[in-house]
Design an enzyme around this catalytic site. Sequence first.
Site, PDB file in Angstrom:
ATOM      1  N   GLY A  17      -2.234  -3.121  -3.312  1.00  0.00           N
ATOM      2  CA  GLY A  17      -0.814  -3.480  -3.173  1.00  0.00           C
ATOM      3  C   GLY A  17      -0.591  -4.203  -1.853  1.00  0.00           C
ATOM      4  O   GLY A  17      -1.279  -3.959  -0.872  1.00  0.00           O
ATOM      5  N   SER A 261       0.604   2.404   8.222  1.00  0.00           N
ATOM      6  CA  SER A 261      -0.437   2.182   7.214  1.00  0.00           C
ATOM      7  C   SER A 261       0.117   2.488   5.833  1.00  0.00           C
ATOM      8  O   SER A 261       1.203   3.051   5.693  1.00  0.00           O
ATOM      9  CB  SER A 261      -1.632   3.091   7.505  1.00  0.00           C
ATOM     10  OG  SER A 261      -1.290   4.409   7.158  1.00  0.00           O
ATOM     11  N   LYS A 262      -0.655   2.102   4.827  1.00  0.00           N
ATOM     12  CA  LYS A 262      -0.235   2.383   3.459  1.00  0.00           C
ATOM     13  C   LYS A 262      -0.075   3.891   3.266  1.00  0.00           C
ATOM     14  O   LYS A 262       0.805   4.347   2.565  1.00  0.00           O
ATOM     15  CB  LYS A 262      -1.261   1.823   2.486  1.00  0.00           C
ATOM     16  CG  LYS A 262      -1.279   0.295   2.481  1.00  0.00           C
ATOM     17  CD  LYS A 262      -2.262  -0.274   1.490  1.00  0.00           C
ATOM     18  CE  LYS A 262      -2.232  -1.802   1.552  1.00  0.00           C
ATOM     19  NZ  LYS A 262      -3.249  -2.448   0.739  1.00  0.00           N
ATOM     20  N   ARG A 263      -0.944   4.640   3.919  1.00  0.00           N
ATOM     21  CA  ARG A 263      -0.886   6.101   3.768  1.00  0.00           C
ATOM     22  C   ARG A 263       0.388   6.711   4.362  1.00  0.00           C
ATOM     23  O   ARG A 263       0.860   7.736   3.895  1.00  0.00           O
ATOM     24  CB  ARG A 263      -2.119   6.752   4.409  1.00  0.00           C
ATOM     25  CG  ARG A 263      -3.215   7.027   3.405  1.00  0.00           C
ATOM     26  CD  ARG A 263      -4.516   7.348   4.074  1.00  0.00           C
ATOM     27  NE  ARG A 263      -5.127   6.147   4.633  1.00  0.00           N
ATOM     28  CZ  ARG A 263      -5.390   5.941   5.919  1.00  0.00           C
ATOM     29  NH1 ARG A 263      -5.096   6.856   6.799  1.00  0.00           N
ATOM     30  NH2 ARG A 263      -5.938   4.823   6.337  1.00  0.00           N
TER      31      ARG A 263
END
Length: 506
Positions: A17, A261-263
């Site tokens: 993504g 971050s994505k996390r």
Amino acid sequence: MSDKKVRVRFAPSPTGGLHLGGVRTALFNYLFAKKYGGDFILRIEDTDQNRYVEGAEAYIMDCLNWCGIIPDESPVTPGKYAPYRQSERKSIYREYAERLVMQGHAYYAFDTAEELDKNRKEIPNFQYGQVYRDGLRNSLSLPQHEVDQLLANNTPHVIRIKIPADETVSFTDMIRGRVSFETNQVDDKVLLKADGMPTYHLAVVVDDYLMKISHAFRGEEWLPSAPVHLLLWNYLGWKADMPQWAHLPLILKPDGHGKLSKRDGARLGIPVYALDWEDEQSGTTTQGFRGMGFLPEAFVNFLATLGWNDGSGQEIFTMDELISKFSIERISKAGAKFDFEKARWYNAEWIKKVKGERLKAAVKKILEDKGITIKNDTYLLTVIELVKDRCTLLSDFYPQACYFFESPKEYDLNAVKPKWTEEKTAFFNKVIELQKTVEQIEAVELENTFKALAEEKGLKAGDVMLPFRIMLVGGKFGPHVFDIAALLGKEETIGRINKALVVFNN
Ligand code: GLU
């Protein structure tokens, strides 16, 4: 600015993504290109087949489309520099890597993955570079006849850049000014892999050159790669054509500590993607800004302010305003904190700003998904205009508008019951009686009648207005209650009062 045609590129790798930092990179490239009448190019950097994720490219294009960041050239709208997917350009790159070998700026390396792993385990901070390269299996360390033999036998090999010792390479970044690197800190990056695919480093330089890129905005995380790219531009003899670089400040976590971050999205319950991202491997879907109820205008406006402002204090910008006001001088060097509350604020402002018509399709879908049938678009539009100033997210249109389409299923009885009296029942029965005689409800007239009647009955208007609202809406919210009644119309208003009286008197 030189008189070279402005051509910028957004060059994502389809590895998952697209994080909002990526969308901001695309946006800044786009704003710059459009400001100077240039071209915005989308190039898909998919040479790392191991990290390739199916669907990621289509997702990137959907994101850009949703944001209104429309490429002039892309894999689906190719221009004269096609193809725009690096995997389809594979045959282009070898020639340049071989040229570098011929010139002595690159070399063949035959080390196997196992050999390299062993070195990494045994030598702390092992780097394939000037310190160790002589002891490894490459065309610099091996005798020429052995190298020839290995090549003749098609022994798997890569081509690595030979980073020179003891040099300082510098360039002027459009945001950061003069930036310098010591080559002793840089390792001999692979340029061409054993399968003949270029790595990012070679492909980015070759393609920026061939596609005549004049300027490139990219994330700060690419700054450490800059010395490799600079050397390649130099060695390939293209220095005069090198794009001007701008390394954008990082987007930081909401607390300002480290890169977002994505996390962090999952951890903090905040969106980090523009659109919902379905991860096929884990089978999970991560909600993006669109799915959460953001308007693209608001999302783009918010992104533009992550590291940029126009210096005037203005906060709301249309895309056209961003294009005309965008300036590199006003991009900050410092990281930009991601503030989700601020993103929500932008959305609320944009919902207020746009015309109801702009929201109609989205709101209709939201209501229909919840089982409401919209029979009359004009009525829907009036409802939208009446409640839009109360919505932060598009999803708020459901609670804020549903009662215009169906009578409340539940009432906030705690707000009514403790103070409910027979006088109030009589009051509302009288309201019904009076309303039956009118042709249609007019908000102002109803308000006057209502207040006069309250006074006549010795009631405070406020004491009957709240129950009236709860009869119509179900809760203590919504626009002016007489406007609601007028929009619902005579029959529906009377029906709702009757229905609620039964419940309130129970
Ligand atoms: N392919 C790189 C990425 O994924 C592009 C970096 C650059 O713009 O040079 O972001």
